[in-house]
Design a protein around this motif. Structure first.
Motif, mmCIF file in Angstrom:
data_model
loop_
_atom_site.group_PDB
_atom_site.id
_atom_site.type_symbol
_atom_site.label_atom_id
_atom_site.label_comp_id
_atom_site.label_asym_id
_atom_site.label_seq_id
_atom_site.Cartn_x
_atom_site.Cartn_y
_atom_site.Cartn_z
ATOM 1 N N PRO A 1 0.909 -1.156 -0.037
ATOM 2 C CA PRO A 1 -0.006 0.047 -0.158
ATOM 3 C C PRO A 1 1.064 1.298 0.084
ATOM 4 N N PRO A 2 0.367 2.306 -0.677
ATOM 5 C CA PRO A 2 1.123 3.634 -0.433
ATOM 6 C C PRO A 2 1.203 4.154 0.799
ATOM 7 N N ILE A 3 2.487 4.569 0.983
ATOM 8 C CA ILE A 3 3.362 4.934 2.356
ATOM 9 C C ILE A 3 2.739 6.405 2.669
ATOM 10 N N ARG B 1 4.816 7.201 10.922
ATOM 11 C CA ARG B 1 5.442 7.710 11.879
ATOM 12 C C ARG B 1 4.654 7.222 13.188
ATOM 13 N N GLU B 2 3.103 7.339 13.170
ATOM 14 C CA GLU B 2 2.604 7.123 14.187
ATOM 15 C C GLU B 2 2.771 5.569 14.681
ATOM 16 N N VAL B 3 2.549 4.688 13.507
ATOM 17 C CA VAL B 3 3.093 3.413 13.844
ATOM 18 C C VAL B 3 4.545 3.187 14.494
ATOM 19 N N ILE B 4 5.313 3.769 14.144
ATOM 20 C CA ILE B 4 6.723 3.725 14.867
ATOM 21 C C ILE B 4 6.781 4.311 16.259
ATOM 22 N N ALA C 1 9.307 9.705 7.429
ATOM 23 C CA ALA C 1 8.937 9.091 8.842
ATOM 24 C C ALA C 1 10.005 8.587 9.816
ATOM 25 N N LEU C 2 10.930 7.741 8.937
ATOM 26 C CA LEU C 2 12.143 7.536 9.925
ATOM 27 C C LEU C 2 12.897 8.421 10.266
ATOM 28 N N ALA D 1 7.697 -1.557 10.704
ATOM 29 C CA ALA D 1 8.439 -0.548 9.949
ATOM 30 C C ALA D 1 9.297 -1.249 8.718
ATOM 31 N N PHE D 2 9.605 -2.712 9.174
ATOM 32 C CA PHE D 2 10.518 -3.245 8.144
ATOM 33 C C PHE D 2 9.741 -3.716 7.088
#
Length: 229
Positions: free
Chosen positions: A18-20, A26-29, A89-90, A120-121
């Motif tokens: 899916p498009p990032i 960032r919310e996930v990280i 995001a990283l 994130a991987f």
């Protein structure tokens, strides 16, 4: 073999995922429990079905003859956008303000950085895989020097964040493939726009190994479709 529109779009989506979006990733990280304790349960294997499907699709795209150049270049533009969003995001995740009250900034505390965590991987690895797969069908990229400039800027962004060894190897394969596509038909010389943007320093040309001196030998020759080996 040239597939129909829906089939081609499916292969690209399957390879890239899916498009990032920067905010979402960032919310996930930021939501990860990045601090690992000595006896924590080890993370689940992130070489899961989604990555296997991506590698199958990427291997098909890489064979050539499936995508016309204009279709491949459009897909590459979209995947580059996802890669840029992922890099942002990283980068943002490495400067999350510390909650200790001291006002200092700290990065993620997951060993090897956020891309060593499965959340994130997978998205970052998949966009790198898709870039690697699409690059040959887009050759020569010298007709779109803006793409090479974007690759150079993306490489600088990736170099500024801590990448896990496998994601680092996947990005190395992607940028090497893009560099090769960038010099095809150009007499072995990168487009001036790309050189001006720093591709000459950041994207290896005609080099099979995209590794630094400290890079673990286990990943030096990683096949981007390693699950298919």
């Amino acid at each position: 073999l040239v597939l129909g529109g829906p089939d081609k779009r499916y292969l690209v989506r399957a390879a890239a995922g899916p498009p990032i979006k920067t905010a979402q990733l960032r919310e996930v990280i930021e939501g990860l429990d990045m601090v690992r304790r000595l006896f924590d349960r080890e993370a689940d294997n992130h070489h899961a079905e989604a990555l296997l499907l991506s590698q199958l699709a990427a291997a098909a795209l890489r064979q050539g003859g499936i995508l016309r150049r204009v279709t491949a270049q459009s897909a590459l533009d979209n995947v580059l956008t996802s890669a840029e969003e992922a890099a942002a995001a990283l980068s943002a995740s490495q400067v999350i303000p510390s909650s200790g009250g001291g006002g200092s900034s700290g990065g993620t505390h997951w060993a090897g950085g956020a891309t060593n965590h499965e959340s994130a991987f997978l998205p970052v690895c998949r966009v790198c895989l898709a870039l690697w797969a699409l690059a040959p069908a887009c050759s020569p990229l010298t007709v779109s020097p803006g793409v090479l400039a974007r690759v150079a800027a993306l490489d600088a962004s990736m170099a500024a964040v801590e990448l896990g060894p496998m994601v680092k190897a996947m990005w190395g394969a992607a940028k090497s493939a893009l560099a090769e596509a960038g010099i095809a038909g150009a007499g072995g010389v990168i487009a001036e726009a790309a050189v001006g943007a720093g591709v000459g320093a950041g994207v290896s040309v005609g080099v099979e190994e995209v590794v630094d001196d400290a890079f673990d030998d286990a990943f030096a020759h990683l096949d981007p479709c390693f699950l298919l080996q």
